[in-house]
Motif scaffolding. Structure first.
Motif, PDB file in Angstrom:
ATOM      1  N   ALA A  22      12.504  18.112   4.654  1.00 40.48           N
ATOM      2  CA  ALA A  22      13.405  19.081   4.047  1.00 40.48           C
ATOM      3  C   ALA A  22      13.136  20.480   4.596  1.00 40.48           C
ATOM      4  O   ALA A  22      14.056  21.252   4.824  1.00 40.48           O
ATOM      5  N   ALA A  23      11.892  20.829   4.802  1.00 40.45           N
ATOM      6  CA  ALA A  23      11.565  22.144   5.337  1.00 40.45           C
ATOM      7  C   ALA A  23      12.056  22.291   6.774  1.00 40.45           C
ATOM      8  O   ALA A  23      12.442  23.368   7.200  1.00 40.45           O
ATOM      9  N   LYS A  24      12.079  21.224   7.542  1.00 38.49           N
ATOM     10  CA  LYS A  24      12.534  21.267   8.928  1.00 38.49           C
ATOM     11  C   LYS A  24      14.056  21.266   9.022  1.00 38.49           C
ATOM     12  O   LYS A  24      14.618  21.676  10.021  1.00 38.49           O
ATOM     13  N   LYS A  25      14.743  20.778   8.005  1.00 43.63           N
ATOM     14  CA  LYS A  25      16.198  20.615   8.038  1.00 43.63           C
ATOM     15  C   LYS A  25      16.907  21.964   8.169  1.00 43.63           C
ATOM     16  O   LYS A  25      17.865  22.106   8.890  1.00 43.63           O
ATOM     17  N   VAL A  26      16.425  22.993   7.454  1.00 35.21           N
ATOM     18  CA  VAL A  26      17.054  24.301   7.489  1.00 35.21           C
ATOM     19  C   VAL A  26      16.091  25.261   8.174  1.00 35.21           C
ATOM     20  O   VAL A  26      14.989  25.456   7.724  1.00 35.21           O
ATOM     21  N   ARG A  27      16.517  25.835   9.300  1.00 36.37           N
ATOM     22  CA  ARG A  27      15.671  26.771  10.036  1.00 36.37           C
ATOM     23  C   ARG A  27      16.213  28.185   9.831  1.00 36.37           C
ATOM     24  O   ARG A  27      17.408  28.424   9.883  1.00 36.37           O
ATOM     25  N   SER A  28      15.294  29.121   9.603  1.00 34.23           N
ATOM     26  CA  SER A  28      15.705  30.495   9.383  1.00 34.23           C
ATOM     27  C   SER A  28      14.564  31.425   9.746  1.00 34.23           C
ATOM     28  O   SER A  28      13.403  31.026   9.769  1.00 34.23           O
ATOM     29  N   LYS A  29      14.892  32.707   9.996  1.00 30.37           N
ATOM     30  CA  LYS A  29      13.862  33.703  10.247  1.00 30.37           C
ATOM     31  C   LYS A  29      13.178  34.090   8.936  1.00 30.37           C
ATOM     32  O   LYS A  29      12.037  34.499   8.923  1.00 30.37           O
ATOM     33  N   HIS A  30      13.897  33.983   7.829  1.00 31.37           N
ATOM     34  CA  HIS A  30      13.389  34.410   6.532  1.00 31.37           C
ATOM     35  C   HIS A  30      12.693  33.253   5.826  1.00 31.37           C
ATOM     36  O   HIS A  30      12.904  32.089   6.126  1.00 31.37           O
ATOM     37  N   ARG A  31      11.846  33.604   4.852  1.00 35.50           N
ATOM     38  CA  ARG A  31      11.226  32.571   4.024  1.00 35.50           C
ATOM     39  C   ARG A  31      12.282  31.863   3.205  1.00 35.50           C
ATOM     40  O   ARG A  31      13.216  32.484   2.711  1.00 35.50           O
ATOM     41  N   LEU A  32      12.102  30.595   3.034  1.00 33.07           N
ATOM     42  CA  LEU A  32      13.081  29.794   2.306  1.00 33.07           C
ATOM     43  C   LEU A  32      12.689  29.665   0.845  1.00 33.07           C
ATOM     44  O   LEU A  32      11.515  29.683   0.494  1.00 33.07           O
ATOM     45  N   LEU A  33      13.687  29.500   0.006  1.00 33.77           N
ATOM     46  CA  LEU A  33      13.474  29.192  -1.402  1.00 33.77           C
ATOM     47  C   LEU A  33      13.635  27.690  -1.558  1.00 33.77           C
ATOM     48  O   LEU A  33      14.599  27.114  -1.073  1.00 33.77           O
ATOM     49  N   LYS A  34      12.669  27.060  -2.232  1.00 36.32           N
ATOM     50  CA  LYS A  34      12.705  25.603  -2.397  1.00 36.32           C
ATOM     51  C   LYS A  34      12.703  25.239  -3.868  1.00 36.32           C
ATOM     52  O   LYS A  34      12.002  25.850  -4.671  1.00 36.32           O
ATOM     53  N   VAL A  35      13.464  24.206  -4.189  1.00 40.75           N
ATOM     54  CA  VAL A  35      13.442  23.622  -5.531  1.00 40.75           C
ATOM     55  C   VAL A  35      12.776  22.264  -5.382  1.00 40.75           C
ATOM     56  O   VAL A  35      13.265  21.400  -4.657  1.00 40.75           O
ATOM     57  N   GLU A  36      11.631  22.089  -6.055  1.00 42.12           N
ATOM     58  CA  GLU A  36      10.825  20.875  -5.899  1.00 42.12           C
ATOM     59  C   GLU A  36      10.641  20.183  -7.234  1.00 42.12           C
ATOM     60  O   GLU A  36      10.506  20.828  -8.264  1.00 42.12           O
TER      61      GLU A  36
END
Length: 156
Positions: A22-36
């Protein structure tokens, strides 16, 4: 316009993959928000990985409704922003732990008259396994006989 819109849709897409994928699926320069969703001390399912805070909050609230009774967290990097896990009360240090840190006794302050003094742990009859704030017998001011006495560790 279409590319930009497609990219945005890809970034807010809800993914139900393992935590690494899941972390690899969306790439961005910014930190991602995750719902776990957690099971014990491990991540069971990643419900959403997004860049936008409003979308992350909406995904978190939807996950809480879908996974009732489970621990759901909203994270930004390592920081937990929201969680359904009940807060754990802080555990006070024991007298034995304070002794290993070099504390020799207790500084006592009378709130009523302002007098202060230092007593050893033996003088207040505090055992090593007792929590510090309530350890030993209850103190009484020798001057005004008030029971309103504050305690602090006497650091070296």
């Amino acid at each position: 316009m279409v590319k930009s819109r497609h990219k945005t849709i890809l970034q807010i897409r809800i993914v139900r993959l393992g935590p690494q994928l899941a972390a690899k699926k969306v790439r961005s320069k910014h930190r991602l928000l995750k719902v776990e969703v957690w099971e014990g001390d491990k991540i069971h399912e990643v419900m959403a990985v997004v860049n936008h805070a409003t979308v992350a909050i909406a995904a978190y609230e939807a996950a809480v409704r879908e996974r009732q009774g489970r621990v759901v967290t909203l994270r930004h990097g390592a920081r937990v922003l929201r969680s359904t896990e009940p807060a754990k009360p802080p555990v006070p240090p024991t007298v034995g732990h304070l002794r290993t840190l070099g504390v020799t006794g207790v500084r006592l302050w009378c709130v009523s008259c302002g007098r202060s003094g230092v007593l050893s742990f033996e003088a207040i009859r505090a055992g090593d396994d007792e929590p510090f704030p309530t350890a030993g017998k209850r103190s009484i001011c020798a001057v005004c006989h008030s029971r309103n006495v504050q305690r602090m560790p006497e650091w070296p």
